[in-house]
Write a protein that holds these residues in place. Structure first.
Motif, PDB file in Angstrom:
ATOM      1  N   ALA A 191       0.886  -1.145  -0.011  1.00 22.69           N
ATOM      2  CA  ALA A 191      -0.028   0.029   0.068  1.00 22.69           C
ATOM      3  C   ALA A 191       1.032   1.124   0.083  1.00 22.69           C
ATOM      4  CB  ALA A 191      -0.853   0.108   1.131  1.00 22.69           C
ATOM      5  N   PHE A 192       2.002   1.225   0.569  1.00 20.47           N
ATOM      6  CA  PHE A 192       2.909   2.314   0.768  1.00 20.47           C
ATOM      7  C   PHE A 192       3.442   2.486  -0.568  1.00 20.47           C
ATOM      8  CE2 PHE A 192       7.616   3.131   0.865  1.00 20.47           C
ATOM      9  CZ  PHE A 192       7.671   4.281   1.646  1.00 20.47           C
ATOM     10  N   TYR A 193       3.658   1.705  -1.424  1.00 13.33           N
ATOM     11  CA  TYR A 193       4.369   1.773  -2.904  1.00 13.33           C
ATOM     12  C   TYR A 193       3.196   2.222  -3.631  1.00 13.33           C
ATOM     13  CZ  TYR A 193       8.754   0.252  -1.146  1.00 13.33           C
ATOM     14  OH  TYR A 193       9.904   0.019  -0.718  1.00 13.33           O
ATOM     15  N   THR A 194       1.951   1.668  -3.475  1.00 17.05           N
ATOM     16  CA  THR A 194       0.872   2.112  -4.395  1.00 17.05           C
ATOM     17  C   THR A 194       0.514   3.493  -4.146  1.00 17.05           C
ATOM     18  OG1 THR A 194      -0.063  -0.071  -4.511  1.00 17.05           O
ATOM     19  CG2 THR A 194      -1.539   1.569  -4.653  1.00 17.05           C
ATOM     20  N   ALA A 195       0.579   3.929  -2.836  1.00 19.74           N
ATOM     21  CA  ALA A 195       0.502   5.377  -2.584  1.00 19.74           C
ATOM     22  C   ALA A 195       1.465   6.176  -3.189  1.00 19.74           C
ATOM     23  CB  ALA A 195       0.452   5.595  -0.914  1.00 19.74           C
ATOM     24  N   ILE A 196       2.648   5.887  -3.368  1.00 21.09           N
ATOM     25  CA  ILE A 196       4.026   6.707  -4.065  1.00 21.09           C
ATOM     26  C   ILE A 196       3.578   6.490  -5.481  1.00 21.09           C
ATOM     27  CG2 ILE A 196       6.320   6.974  -4.823  1.00 21.09           C
ATOM     28  CD1 ILE A 196       6.694   5.518  -2.087  1.00 21.09           C
ATOM     29  N   GLU A 197       3.024   5.384  -6.162  1.00 19.18           N
ATOM     30  CA  GLU A 197       2.793   5.597  -7.821  1.00 19.18           C
ATOM     31  C   GLU A 197       1.627   6.406  -8.109  1.00 19.18           C
ATOM     32  OE1 GLU A 197       4.506   0.911  -8.542  1.00 19.18           O
ATOM     33  OE2 GLU A 197       2.339   1.054  -8.042  1.00 19.18           O
ATOM     34  N   SER A 198       0.503   6.358  -7.318  1.00 15.28           N
ATOM     35  CA  SER A 198      -0.584   7.085  -7.579  1.00 15.28           C
ATOM     36  C   SER A 198      -0.735   8.706  -6.923  1.00 15.28           C
ATOM     37  CB  SER A 198      -1.868   6.316  -7.103  1.00 15.28           C
ATOM     38  OG  SER A 198      -1.896   6.359  -5.749  1.00 15.28           O
ATOM     39  N   GLY A 199       0.498   8.853  -6.227  1.00 13.53           N
ATOM     40  CA  GLY A 199       0.454  10.424  -5.736  1.00 13.53           C
ATOM     41  C   GLY A 199      -0.560  10.463  -4.596  1.00 13.53           C
ATOM     42  N   ASP A 200      -0.923   9.509  -3.948  1.00 12.21           N
ATOM     43  CA  ASP A 200      -2.026   9.348  -2.889  1.00 12.21           C
ATOM     44  C   ASP A 200      -1.519   9.927  -1.402  1.00 12.21           C
ATOM     45  OD1 ASP A 200      -4.167   9.242  -1.247  1.00 12.21           O
ATOM     46  OD2 ASP A 200      -4.670   7.209  -2.061  1.00 12.21           O
ATOM     47  N   LEU A 201      -1.361  11.011  -1.475  1.00 10.59           N
ATOM     48  CA  LEU A 201      -0.764  11.686  -0.217  1.00 10.59           C
ATOM     49  C   LEU A 201      -1.854  11.209   1.119  1.00 10.59           C
ATOM     50  CD1 LEU A 201       1.372  13.169   1.364  1.00 10.59           C
ATOM     51  CD2 LEU A 201       0.449  15.416   0.940  1.00 10.59           C
ATOM     52  N   ASP A 202      -2.999  11.219   0.669  1.00 11.04           N
ATOM     53  CA  ASP A 202      -3.884  10.835   1.904  1.00 11.04           C
ATOM     54  C   ASP A 202      -3.603   9.436   2.595  1.00 11.04           C
ATOM     55  OD1 ASP A 202      -5.184  13.457   1.880  1.00 11.04           O
ATOM     56  OD2 ASP A 202      -6.748  12.609   0.666  1.00 11.04           O
ATOM     57  N   ARG A 203      -3.393   8.786   1.526  1.00 11.83           N
ATOM     58  CA  ARG A 203      -2.926   7.158   1.791  1.00 11.83           C
ATOM     59  C   ARG A 203      -1.743   7.014   2.642  1.00 11.83           C
ATOM     60  NH1 ARG A 203      -3.768   2.967   4.272  1.00 11.83           N
ATOM     61  NH2 ARG A 203      -3.335   0.968   3.484  1.00 11.83           N
ATOM     62  N   MET A 204      -0.889   7.790   2.124  1.00 11.48           N
ATOM     63  CA  MET A 204       0.424   7.721   2.779  1.00 11.48           C
ATOM     64  C   MET A 204       0.594   8.508   4.255  1.00 11.48           C
ATOM     65  SD  MET A 204       3.801   7.262   2.380  1.00 11.48           S
ATOM     66  CE  MET A 204       4.002   7.404   0.573  1.00 11.48           C
ATOM     67  N   THR A 205      -0.373   9.289   4.305  1.00 11.45           N
ATOM     68  CA  THR A 205      -0.613   9.837   5.489  1.00 11.45           C
ATOM     69  C   THR A 205      -1.007   8.840   6.682  1.00 11.45           C
ATOM     70  OG1 THR A 205      -0.915  12.108   4.688  1.00 11.45           O
ATOM     71  CG2 THR A 205      -1.667  11.565   7.304  1.00 11.45           C
ATOM     72  N   GLU A 206      -1.972   7.801   6.160  1.00 12.64           N
ATOM     73  CA  GLU A 206      -2.585   6.957   6.820  1.00 12.64           C
ATOM     74  C   GLU A 206      -1.758   5.799   7.359  1.00 12.64           C
ATOM     75  OE1 GLU A 206      -5.783   5.370   4.478  1.00 12.64           O
ATOM     76  OE2 GLU A 206      -6.963   7.133   4.884  1.00 12.64           O
ATOM     77  N   ILE A 207      -0.547   5.665   6.563  1.00  8.96           N
ATOM     78  CA  ILE A 207       0.494   4.526   6.500  1.00  8.96           C
ATOM     79  C   ILE A 207       1.465   4.918   7.667  1.00  8.96           C
ATOM     80  CG2 ILE A 207       2.130   3.416   5.400  1.00  8.96           C
ATOM     81  CD1 ILE A 207       0.376   3.595   2.727  1.00  8.96           C
ATOM     82  N   TRP A 208       1.912   6.198   7.623  1.00  9.66           N
ATOM     83  CA  TRP A 208       3.039   6.535   8.640  1.00  9.66           C
ATOM     84  C   TRP A 208       2.426   6.750  10.253  1.00  9.66           C
ATOM     85  CZ3 TRP A 208       7.875   6.983   8.177  1.00  9.66           C
ATOM     86  CH2 TRP A 208       8.614   6.955   6.949  1.00  9.66           C
ATOM     87  N   ALA A 209       3.146   6.391  10.953  1.00 11.11           N
ATOM     88  CA  ALA A 209       2.887   6.291  12.316  1.00 11.11           C
ATOM     89  C   ALA A 209       3.129   7.758  13.114  1.00 11.11           C
ATOM     90  CB  ALA A 209       3.918   5.506  13.432  1.00 11.11           C
TER      91      ALA A 209
END
Length: 145
Positions: A14-32
């Motif tokens: 999911a982390f890499y998918t967020a990067i590929e799709s430019g999904d900062l909202d998903r990236m925000t959910e992933i980080w502690a």
């Protein structure tokens, strides 16, 4: 593979998918979240260390805003879980749009280590460290034989 290791690998994907799709909202959910002396840390290949969740997310926003195309193929994925901490290492085989006006691509390889932590909200990414792998030209490799 344990259920927990599979869960970590799914979150890593999911982390890499967020990067590929430019999904900062998903990236925000992933980080502690930063708490109790535990601070998010990130080392992008070739960068200095970025510390603190806000700065880490800002760095990803910058990368996403300036990347027209990126694709990751992960290999050599290895996951170790020890209690509430998990470490995943992998090779990132990266294809990106080249920084030119013509439609060309550039490829590269990074070895990455990600540390995940179990939080009340579930597993979250705590530390990411990517190191570029220097690749020799085919001519150089043949000269060494």
């Amino acid at each position: 593979m344990s259920t927990t290791a599979a869960e970590i690998e799914k979150l890593n994907e999911a982390f890499y998918t967020a990067i590929e799709s430019g999904d900062l909202d998903r990236m925000t959910e992933i980080w502690a979240e930063d708490e109790n002396g535990r601070v998010a840390m990130c080392v992008h290949p070739g960068w200095s260390m970025v510390t603190g969740r806000a700065e880490v997310l800002r760095s990803w926003a910058l990368i996403m805003a300036n990347t027209t195309y990126i694709q990751f193929v992960l290999t050599d994925v290895r996951t170790t879980v020890a209690g509430d901490v998990a470490v995943l290492s992998c090779a990132e085989n990266i294809l990106t749009a080249a920084d030119t006006e013509d439609a060309t691509f550039a490829a590269g390889r990074v070895v990455a280590t990600s540390t995940f932590i179990r939080t009340p909200a579930g597993w979250r990414l705590w530390v990411y460290h990517g190191s570029p792998v220097l690749q020799a030209d085919d001519d150089d490799e043949q000269a060494d034989e």
